[in-house]
Design a protein around this motif. Structure first.
Motif, PDB file in Angstrom:
ATOM      1  N   ARG A   1      26.556 -50.656  44.852  1.00 27.09           N
ATOM      2  CA  ARG A   1      25.075 -50.064  44.751  1.00 27.09           C
ATOM      3  C   ARG A   1      24.218 -51.175  44.187  1.00 27.09           C
ATOM      4  N   SER A   2      24.912 -51.945  43.318  1.00 24.36           N
ATOM      5  CA  SER A   2      23.680 -53.267  43.163  1.00 24.36           C
ATOM      6  C   SER A   2      23.552 -54.216  43.759  1.00 24.36           C
TER       7      SER A   2
ATOM      8  N   GLU B   1      29.317 -65.414  33.776  1.00 21.67           N
ATOM      9  CA  GLU B   1      30.092 -64.858  34.561  1.00 21.67           C
ATOM     10  C   GLU B   1      30.285 -63.538  34.442  1.00 21.67           C
ATOM     11  N   MET B   2      30.414 -62.869  33.308  1.00 23.32           N
ATOM     12  CA  MET B   2      30.521 -61.425  33.191  1.00 23.32           C
ATOM     13  C   MET B   2      29.279 -60.811  33.724  1.00 23.32           C
ATOM     14  N   GLU B   3      28.210 -61.281  33.215  1.00 23.56           N
ATOM     15  CA  GLU B   3      26.935 -60.732  33.494  1.00 23.56           C
ATOM     16  C   GLU B   3      26.614 -60.822  35.159  1.00 23.56           C
ATOM     17  N   PHE B   4      27.242 -61.962  35.684  1.00 22.75           N
ATOM     18  CA  PHE B   4      26.843 -61.982  36.990  1.00 22.75           C
ATOM     19  C   PHE B   4      27.877 -60.833  37.968  1.00 22.75           C
ATOM     20  N   GLU B   5      28.978 -60.827  37.410  1.00 20.84           N
ATOM     21  CA  GLU B   5      29.805 -59.870  37.912  1.00 20.84           C
ATOM     22  C   GLU B   5      29.562 -58.405  37.983  1.00 20.84           C
ATOM     23  N   LEU B   6      28.696 -57.930  36.807  1.00 21.38           N
ATOM     24  CA  LEU B   6      28.244 -56.734  36.783  1.00 21.38           C
ATOM     25  C   LEU B   6      27.363 -56.315  37.985  1.00 21.38           C
ATOM     26  N   TRP B   7      26.688 -57.556  38.521  1.00 17.65           N
ATOM     27  CA  TRP B   7      25.793 -57.193  39.786  1.00 17.65           C
ATOM     28  C   TRP B   7      26.580 -57.480  41.067  1.00 17.65           C
ATOM     29  N   ALA B   8      27.401 -58.265  40.877  1.00 11.89           N
ATOM     30  CA  ALA B   8      28.208 -59.081  42.270  1.00 11.89           C
ATOM     31  C   ALA B   8      29.072 -57.861  42.879  1.00 11.89           C
TER      32      ALA B   8
ATOM     33  N   HIS C   1      23.270 -49.974  36.413  1.00 17.27           N
ATOM     34  CA  HIS C   1      22.874 -51.074  37.282  1.00 17.27           C
ATOM     35  C   HIS C   1      21.460 -51.489  36.600  1.00 17.27           C
ATOM     36  N   PRO C   2      21.648 -52.494  35.839  1.00 13.70           N
ATOM     37  CA  PRO C   2      20.607 -53.098  35.133  1.00 13.70           C
ATOM     38  C   PRO C   2      19.799 -54.041  36.011  1.00 13.70           C
ATOM     39  N   TYR C   3      20.324 -54.545  37.057  1.00 17.42           N
ATOM     40  CA  TYR C   3      19.791 -55.538  37.682  1.00 17.42           C
ATOM     41  C   TYR C   3      18.926 -55.033  38.949  1.00 17.42           C
TER      42      TYR C   3
ATOM     43  N   VAL D   1      14.078 -55.207  46.329  1.00 17.40           N
ATOM     44  CA  VAL D   1      14.055 -54.846  44.957  1.00 17.40           C
ATOM     45  C   VAL D   1      14.581 -53.215  44.637  1.00 17.40           C
ATOM     46  N   GLY D   2      15.437 -52.905  43.760  1.00 17.50           N
ATOM     47  CA  GLY D   2      15.810 -51.681  43.904  1.00 17.50           C
ATOM     48  C   GLY D   2      15.641 -50.839  42.516  1.00 17.50           C
ATOM     49  N   GLU D   3      16.025 -49.543  42.346  1.00 19.05           N
ATOM     50  CA  GLU D   3      16.091 -49.060  41.177  1.00 19.05           C
ATOM     51  C   GLU D   3      16.956 -49.382  40.200  1.00 19.05           C
TER      52      GLU D   3
END
Length: 316
Positions: free
Chosen positions: A134-135, A123-130, A174-176, A167-169
Motif C-alpha cells: 500500500r505504501s 535500512e529499517m526506515e526504507f523497509e517500512l516503505w519498500a 504508512h508514514p511516507y 503522492v498518496g495519503e
C-alpha cells in the motif's frame, strides 16, 4: 574496322591501349580496408545485401509498435522467449534489490559505531516503505521489490517502461507519501493532434516548439523535457475520451525527476528502447513452428493402428 585488318604496328598499339585501360579500371575498383571485408560489393555473399541505415527515428521509432506486439506474442506463446525474459529477471533483480546503507561517517563527523547505527536505522526506515504494497505502489498490489521484477520484464519485452512518482495519503501505518506507478510503453506516444501524419510517431508541440519522438518531447538542444502519456492503451476498446497528459521530466518546484524512463539506449539521439527479442524474433517464431510440427507428427504417429496378417487358417 576489324582489328585483324589493321597493320601489325597498329594492332600492337590497340592491344597496348586496351591493356592500359583495363589496368586503369581495375585500379579504380580495387577494394581497400573494409572494402575487402564487410563493405565489399563484389563478394558473392554481399551482392544482394543492400543495407540502408537511417536515423534512430527511422530505424527504431517507426517499427517499435510492431516489435513490441511480436515480442509480447512470443513471450506469451513461445517457451524459449518466456524463459529468456524470466531468466534475465532472475539474474538481474532476483527477489529484488535491497537497500544496503553505507553513509560516510568521516564526512558527517561521527564515529564508526554511530555510522553503523545510522545505517541500520536508514535500512529499517526504507523497509517500512519498500516492503508495504500500500505504501510502495499506487495500485496497492505490489511492493517495491515486486515492482522491480515487473519493470524489468516490461523493459526487456517492450523495450522500455516508465515509472511515475505519485503522492498518496499517509497514516500511522504508512508514514511516507511516495507512491510508484508503472506505465506501459505503448501509452507513451505522440499525441494525434501533433502528428505530422496519422501513422507517424513524430510530432511537434506547437506551444513550446519542441519535437516529439514517439511520445518523448525533446528541446532544440536534444534534452528530454517531457513525456506525453495517453490515458488509454492504443487499440483498446474504451468509452473514455482519448487524451494525453504532458508530464515534465523534471519538476520545476522540486528540481527532482517526475518520471523514470527505464531503457537501454543503443545509439546516440535515441529516445525509445527496443525489445531484447528484436534480433531473434524470426528465429524464435520459426523454431516454435518447427517444434509444434514435430509434436504434431509424433502425436499422429501414435495414432496409427498396426494389422498383422498370416496365411495359416484360424485353427493353426
Amino acid at each position: 574496322m576489324d582489328a585483324d585488318a589493321l597493320p601489325f604496328l597498329s594492332r600492337k598499339i590497340v592491344e597496348h591501349m586496351g591493356k592500359k585501360y583495363t589496368a586503369k579500371v581495375r585500379k579504380q575498383f580495387r577494394n581497400y580496408g573494409y572494402g575487402d571485408a564487410g563493405a565489399s560489393k563484389t563478394r558473392r555473399a554481399f551482392k544482394k545485401y543492400h543495407a540502408v541505415s537511417g536515423s534512430p527515428k527511422q530505424d527504431i521509432d517507426r517499427h517499435n509498435s510492431v516489435l513490441r506486439s511480436r515480442a509480447r506474442s512470443l513471450y506469451m506463446s513461445a517457451p524459449l522467449a518466456t524463459s529468456a525474459i524470466k531468466t534475465l529477471r532472475t539474474a538481474i533483480v532476483g527477489p529484488g534489490l535491497y537497500l544496503h546503507a553505507q553513509v560516510d561517517g568521516k564526512m558527517l563527523g561521527i564515529s564508526e559505531d554511530e555510522s553503523k547505527k545510522l545505517n541500520k536505522l536508514l535500512e529499517m526506515e526504507f523497509e517500512l516503505w519498500a516492503a508495504d504494497r500500500r505504501s510502495a505502489s499506487v495500485s496497492g498490489l505490489s511492493d517495491f521489490y515486486e515492482q522491480q521484477q515487473i519493470a524489468l520484464m516490461a523493459w526487456k519485452t517492450s523495450g522500455d517502461t516508465f515509472a511515475l512518482f505519485d503522492v498518496g495519503e499517509t497514516d500511522i501505518l504508512h508514514p511516507y507519501s511516495l507512491r510508484l506507478r508503472l506505465i506501459e510503453a505503448d501509452r507513451v506516444c505522440t499525441p494525434s493532434t501533433t502528428n505530422v501524419s496519422p501513422l507517424s510517431t513524430y510530432g511537434k508541440n506547437t506551444d513550446t516548439g519542441n519535437n516529439i519522438y514517439d511520445g518523448v518531447e525533446v528541446n532544440e538542444k536534444g534534452r528530454v523535457v517531457a513525456y506525453h502519456i495517453r490515458n488509454t492503451f492504443p487499440g483498446e476498446l474504451s468509452t473514455e475520451t482519448v487524451k494525453w497528459a504532458r508530464v515534465e521530466a523534471i519538476g520545476k518546484r522540486t528540481g527532482m525527476p517526475n518520471i523514470l524512463h527505464i531503457m537501454d539506449a543503443e545509439r546516440p539521439e535515441q529516445y525509445r528502447g527496443v525489445t531484447s527479442l528484436a534480433p531473434c524474433i524470426e528465429n524464435i517464431m520459426q523454431l516454435g513452428r518447427y517444434l509444434n510440427s514435430e509434436e504434431a507428427a509424433a502425436l499422429l504417429q501414435t495414432c496409427f493402428t498396426i494389422y498383422v496378417t498370416t496365411e495359416t487358417d484360424g485353427d493353426g
